[in-house]
Design an enzyme around this catalytic site. Sequence first.
Site, short mmCIF file in Angstrom:
data_model
loop_
_atom_site.label_atom_id
_atom_site.label_comp_id
_atom_site.label_asym_id
_atom_site.label_seq_id
_atom_site.Cartn_x
_atom_site.Cartn_y
_atom_site.Cartn_z
CD GLU A 144 11.50 -25.04 -16.82
OE1 GLU A 144 10.57 -24.19 -16.75
OE2 GLU A 144 12.69 -24.75 -16.68
CD GLU A 153 9.18 -18.31 -17.95
OE1 GLU A 153 8.92 -19.40 -18.52
OE2 GLU A 153 10.33 -17.95 -17.66
#
Length: 727
Positions: A144, A153
């Site tokens: 995730e 990210e």
Amino acid sequence: MKIFCSRANPTTGSVEWLEEDEHYDYHQEIARSSYADMLHDKDRNVKYYQGIRAAVSRVKDRGQKALVLDIGTGTGLLSMMAVTAGADFCYAIEVFKPMADAAVEIVEKNGFSDKIMVINKHSTEVTVGPEGDMPCRANILVTELFDTELIGEGALPSYEHAHRHLVEENCEAVPHRATVYAQLVESRRMWSWNKLFPIRVQTSLGEQVIVPPVDLENCPGAPSVCDIQLNQVSPADFTVLSDVLPMFSIDFSKQVSSSAACHSRQFEPLTSGRAQVVLSWWDIEMDPEGKIRCTTAPFWAHSDPEEMQWRDHWMQCVYFLPQEEPVVQGSALCLVAHHDDYCVWYSLQRTSPEKNERVHQMRPVCDCQAHLLWNRPRFGEINDQDRTDRYIQALSTVLKPDSVCLCVSDGSLLSVLAHHLGVEQVFTVESSAASHKLLRKIFKANHLEDKINLIEKRPELLTSEDLKDRKVSLLLGEPFFTTSLLPWHNLYFWYVRTAVDRHLGPGAVVMPQAASLHAVIVEFRDLWRIRSPCGDCEGFDVHVMDDMIKRALDFRESREAEPHPLWEYPCRSLSEPQQILAFDFRQLVPPRPLCAEGTMELRRPGRSHAAVLWMEYHLTPECTLSTGLLEPADPEGGCCWNRHCKQAVHFFSPVPDPRAPLGSPQTVSGLSAAPAGSLPGPETGHKAAVPEQLLRCRPRKVAVGSWEAALFPAPSSDWKAPPAALR
């Protein structure tokens, strides 16, 4: 062990040294994270659990052991799901040490220590082999690593490395696939967050127009995405120009590339208009068949709008085209999505880009300074013509042709308004080189470089020579300062007003002449989730994480209110708005603290999630600008918030349980507010002003909440800086 941290005080403009715990940065990172929001994301958790069960079953059906690699494990939730689903072993990677330590404790508390190994490393540092962190490669990859932009990210480099070094070829992956969607729209409101519009100034001599410099008009803007709660943007604020277009997909079960790429989609505009903005979101499919799907689509593109999951860790994206372009209904165009390893951006082309063009397409970068100095809300604020008209109205009542005007705000155009309204002697102070450079460009574009005196220094350092030995008859501010985060940080204007008092002439006017701090108690529809303990998540005990977040929030800075743009987060007012403190800018900052006490009566039943605070600036007795509520609440308590400002939110602890039945109005007692507090300086023990806003509460079922507020003065002139060894 304690450490000294330097911190700029936004309210006073001074730099102070404070003693902090050695783990201070860790606590701040945890306090500002979205861990609680993710744990409350029921849709995300359920879909991941379903996808993990299916992946483990597929591996087991092939007669293999299920070895799981969980990158970015956080609390260890996905690893525990995998073991519960039948995985033989799981390697849980977490680079953030406080979180890795919490994951170890959570895994142990839930009885999975023999099946889950938490590895406190970045995934690119993990080794495989007899002496490595993992004895062999995994055959299930669970991650995730996604943000609102999907890849922001570092998901692509992490996947690329994992496939090359940590997992088997054609492994099972959860999620299996991601798809990014886009929709082209015309939106004056959203476009106003990216470009400077012409500003109209009505004067007695006719209309004047402040025009943006050419390089501002041609600048592609800031390279970063604008992430918002797109469901709170009214459909009336944009015109749809295209269907929803699937721009590109990533198969996480195969080798992933982090190299720059572009993906084009041909479409025919649904209507004619001006292409300005691309709205974007993504979905992830947890299984190869695409039956288990989690989406971040806004309500108009969602398959089941009534069952949408609210979340703040994943929102939607607003991208600005480098330039607005006319489009004609039915005339084919190509929308192009470009990305590198961390960012996505869009362009509009008449034909599909050639292969050799894809390599050379660079990420847009601001070259005009404005996008580096002004954030998106600030662009919107400057472009708000109604707001400008109110300043013009107020200025018209106090300006005289022989006025000497001094403007004190960052990147403000008030000096231009004052000049167009007939003032010949206008000075404006810009403390940063970037702001000074930007204002000079704007003045030059409007032929004002010789008519407005632009001074580059901190206002406290002004000399009579800077002002050409003139005494100021009008001190003017919005006030707005780029260092401000919370509403009362712009009270720096009051400290500046005090510092330049010697330059003010007899009877000088200060505008705004006063300000006031206001508060209201609210019940949030959703935002309460980001600070609400989770307890159990899908049957796993995560109290350790709740306690960790609570300890982080108990640190001094985290006890301050949080800035949030409340137009994106619907809430109901449970009390009437109430003035907490008043500040008279016509007077100097008082030598003693300002204090006040009072009560707030809750008028509506509901759950008291938070107190919201904001500033109102009284330009003149007849003209007030609010940074918070713009109009009285509707009969149900619905609030209309200023879109250009973030309001201060202090969440009560514990957050009221939404499942608890409502009886009489739930409120709080012992509510205290301090827009500025004091802490001893590290060397002399003198009290130096530190912005601090404490709102403590003890839930109690009564009809009123009490509060007290205090504003402390600036440090005296005898306060000393810390020794060089600490600087």
